[in-house]
Write a protein that holds these residues in place. Structure first.
Motif, PDB file in Angstrom:
ATOM      1  N   ASP A 295       0.830  -1.210   0.000  1.00 16.43           N
ATOM      2  CA  ASP A 295       0.000   0.000   0.000  1.00 16.43           C
ATOM      3  C   ASP A 295       0.864   1.261   0.000  1.00 16.43           C
ATOM      4  N   ARG A 296       1.919   1.258   0.823  1.00 17.72           N
ATOM      5  CA  ARG A 296       2.811   2.425   0.860  1.00 17.72           C
ATOM      6  C   ARG A 296       3.485   2.630  -0.487  1.00 17.72           C
ATOM      7  N   ALA A 297       3.893   1.527  -1.106  1.00 21.20           N
ATOM      8  CA  ALA A 297       4.587   1.629  -2.397  1.00 21.20           C
ATOM      9  C   ALA A 297       3.690   2.259  -3.456  1.00 21.20           C
ATOM     10  N   PRO A 321       5.699   2.072 -12.390  1.00 18.55           N
ATOM     11  CA  PRO A 321       4.535   1.283 -11.969  1.00 18.55           C
ATOM     12  C   PRO A 321       4.638  -0.189 -12.349  1.00 18.55           C
ATOM     13  N   THR A 322       5.195  -0.482 -13.523  1.00 18.90           N
ATOM     14  CA  THR A 322       5.321  -1.882 -13.946  1.00 18.90           C
ATOM     15  C   THR A 322       6.211  -2.655 -12.987  1.00 18.90           C
ATOM     16  N   ARG A 323       7.354  -2.092 -12.649  1.00 21.16           N
ATOM     17  CA  ARG A 323       8.282  -2.754 -11.732  1.00 21.16           C
ATOM     18  C   ARG A 323       7.637  -2.916 -10.349  1.00 21.16           C
ATOM     19  N   ALA A 324       6.923  -1.898  -9.898  1.00 22.26           N
ATOM     20  CA  ALA A 324       6.264  -1.980  -8.590  1.00 22.26           C
ATOM     21  C   ALA A 324       5.202  -3.078  -8.576  1.00 22.26           C
ATOM     22  N   ALA A 325       4.399  -3.152  -9.628  1.00 17.62           N
ATOM     23  CA  ALA A 325       3.343  -4.161  -9.689  1.00 17.62           C
ATOM     24  C   ALA A 325       3.928  -5.569  -9.736  1.00 17.62           C
ATOM     25  N   ALA A 326       5.024  -5.754 -10.479  1.00 18.41           N
ATOM     26  CA  ALA A 326       5.645  -7.068 -10.577  1.00 18.41           C
ATOM     27  C   ALA A 326       6.217  -7.507  -9.233  1.00 18.41           C
ATOM     28  N   ILE A 342      -2.786 -12.105 -11.825  1.00 17.56           N
ATOM     29  CA  ILE A 342      -2.623 -12.513 -13.224  1.00 17.56           C
ATOM     30  C   ILE A 342      -2.710 -11.312 -14.162  1.00 17.56           C
ATOM     31  N   GLU A 343      -3.663 -10.439 -13.916  1.00 17.02           N
ATOM     32  CA  GLU A 343      -3.811  -9.260 -14.788  1.00 17.02           C
ATOM     33  C   GLU A 343      -2.579  -8.361 -14.699  1.00 17.02           C
ATOM     34  N   ASP A 344      -2.093  -8.118 -13.457  1.00 19.51           N
ATOM     35  CA  ASP A 344      -0.909  -7.260 -13.288  1.00 19.51           C
ATOM     36  C   ASP A 344       0.315  -7.873 -13.950  1.00 19.51           C
ATOM     37  N   LEU A 345       0.486  -9.187 -13.789  1.00 21.11           N
ATOM     38  CA  LEU A 345       1.662  -9.836 -14.350  1.00 21.11           C
ATOM     39  C   LEU A 345       1.596  -9.930 -15.871  1.00 21.11           C
ATOM     40  N   THR A 346       0.408 -10.095 -16.418  1.00 24.08           N
ATOM     41  CA  THR A 346       0.262 -10.116 -17.877  1.00 24.08           C
ATOM     42  C   THR A 346       0.690  -8.780 -18.468  1.00 24.08           C
ATOM     43  N   ALA A 347       0.273  -7.682 -17.811  1.00 27.68           N
ATOM     44  CA  ALA A 347       0.689  -6.347 -18.269  1.00 27.68           C
ATOM     45  C   ALA A 347       2.187  -6.156 -18.090  1.00 27.68           C
ATOM     46  N   ALA A 348       2.756  -6.688 -16.984  1.00 28.60           N
ATOM     47  CA  ALA A 348       4.189  -6.551 -16.735  1.00 28.60           C
ATOM     48  C   ALA A 348       5.004  -7.294 -17.799  1.00 28.60           C
ATOM     49  N   VAL A 349       4.550  -8.499 -18.168  1.00 27.06           N
ATOM     50  CA  VAL A 349       5.242  -9.269 -19.200  1.00 27.06           C
ATOM     51  C   VAL A 349       5.317  -8.466 -20.493  1.00 27.06           C
TER      52      VAL A 349
END
Length: 445
Positions: A295-297, A321-326, A342-349
């Motif tokens: 949450d802080r991140a 944001p991508t690095r933070a979500a991964a 799954i949704e966050d990691l799909t976008a990160a990939v």
């Protein structure tokens, strides 16, 4: 009225004695700051312990070689030797000062002979302040090469970068032995800290774990010597990364938390929070701590608007944001929680693929594979894991190998699938060429 010669000599002696006491106190401060006892420092500089104690209180006045050895052990950049030289120069001037003129009427010329240094001494001192012109160019080259290597990290094989950086490490030693003005000295130590931190992560990837820890510790020491809080925070984040991938999760957490104390409102708070705190807390089983860190991140992301670029692992700016979500997804998966990742990691990939960052391309695929395995889609999971290993086959990333082991262990708890054996076989081929797969991984035909 001028002071009598005897009084002037006494004043001169008192000033020099005070300067020597101040130099001794400076030594004591630097020794304590480096974590050495008087006995420990004495052993390292080949000097008696009582002599070190007397030197620190100003009762003993060692030769220049002692101060030079102290500078080398304490890594001060020559501060103590320079102060010793200044005191010795003042002492020499007082000892060889021209005799006062005879009593009687004096002229401005007579007074000048007594009051002022010879102009040649002033000119010599000015020359000593002149830094060789090529030092500044070499320093700028070092800074550029380090920034470029940080950008290339995760794109190029670690062994390729190590061979490229080895000459830079030699340049750092040469520059540190040279003379710089204080601002240049701070730049040199900052660039050296970034170089050592980068070498730490490359040693980690190549499984040279003790070397990685040594480089990471050196990075922080250099950042501390530079007096740059942002660089100290960056170095602590790098130490946390090394500790995390060497299984020292409590140390990883401690480094991250100390880094946050140095970071203040700087750009490295996000990396320290999501990459350092959240992931270490997950391995320590602190679910509540993980959620708070995540949450802080994400709140910190609002303070650093995204520029559309995907940040590198060792970025000198804030995480994207991508690095933070991964990283958040990794922490959640360690806790066994695959909901919503799954949704966050799909976008990160997709983002890491576009940036051609091989390490994150593989790591995000392996995390996504774990999430799909927990959802019961073992075929998709195995396919992602095979992609991850194929993408980094020539890179030898230790982080990818560790994440692959975690995926295989997790996937087999959800069921057996023929393609999981393909993952195990490729993993064994990459890590132990010619060896059979580890027991228990082969699925029945």
């Amino acid at each position: 009225m001028t002071a009598a010669p005897g009084v002037a000599a006494m004043v001169d002696h008192d000033e020099i004695a005070a300067a020597r006491r101040a130099l001794g106190r400076h030594l004591a401060h630097l020794r304590k700051d480096a974590g050495h006892t008087q006995h420990g420092l004495a052993r390292l500089v080949r000097y008696g312990r009582s002599s070190v104690a007397n030197t620190e209180t100003g009762r003993q006045h060692p030769e220049r070689s002692f101060w030079s050895r102290c500078d080398a052990v304490l890594r001060t950049g020559g501060v103590l030797t320079a102060e010793y030289d200044r005191i010795a120069d003042v002492d020499h001037q007082h000892r060889h000062r021209p005799a006062p003129p005879p009593a009687g009427p004096s002229t401005a010329t007579d007074a000048g002979a007594l009051w002022w240094e010879h102009e040649e001494r002033i000119t010599a001192r000015r020359s000593a302040l002149t830094v060789p012109a090529d030092n500044d160019a070499r320093l700028a080259h070092l800074e550029h090469e380090v920034r470029q290597a940080i950008s290339d990290n995760e794109r190029l094989p670690p062994a390729t970068l190590v061979s490229r950086l080895r000459p830079l490490r030699v340049s750092v030693d040469q520059l540190m032995a040279a003379r710089q003005h204080p601002p240049q000295r701070a730049r040199l130590y900052t660039a050296a800290a970034h170089l050592s931190g980068l070498l730490a992560t490359l040693a980690l990837d190549l499984r040279a774990f003790p070397v990685a820890r040594a480089y990471a510790a050196e990075a922080f020491d250099l950042a501390h010597a530079a007096g740059q809080p942002d660089t100290q925070a960056w170095a602590r984040a790098t130490q946390s990364l090394v500790a995390y991938y060497t299984g020292m999760h409590r140390d990883a957490l401690a480094f991250a938390e100390d880094g946050l104390r140095h970071a203040g409102a700087g750009p490295h708070r996000l990396r320290l929070t999501i990459n350092g705190q959240a992931r270490a807390l997950a391995h320590l089983g602190d679910r509540r701590g993980v959620h708070q860190a995540v949450d802080r991140a994400f709140a910190l992301l609002l303070e650093h608007p995204a520029d559309g670029q995907v940040s590198t692992s060792l970025t000198l700016g804030p995480y994207c944001p991508t690095r933070a979500a991964a990283n958040a997804a990794t922490a959640h998966l360690v806790l066994g929680d695959a909901t919503g990742v799954i949704e966050d990691l799909t976008a990160a990939v997709a983002a890491f693929d576009a940036a051609q960052l091989r390490g994150p391309q593989a790591l995000s695929r392996l995390d996504l594979a774990t999430a799909h395995a927990r959802a019961g889609d073992l075929d998709h999971a195995a396919g992602l894991a095979l992609e991850a290993l194929s993408l980094t086959a020539e890179h030898c990333f230790e982080s990818v190998y560790q994440r692959t082991r975690q995926f295989l262990a997790a996937a087999h708890t959800f069921g057996r699938h023929p393609r999981l054996q393909d993952v195990a076989d490729l993993f064994t081929e990459l890590t132990h060429p010619g060896s059979p797969p580890p027991p228990g991984l082969r699925s029945p035909t």
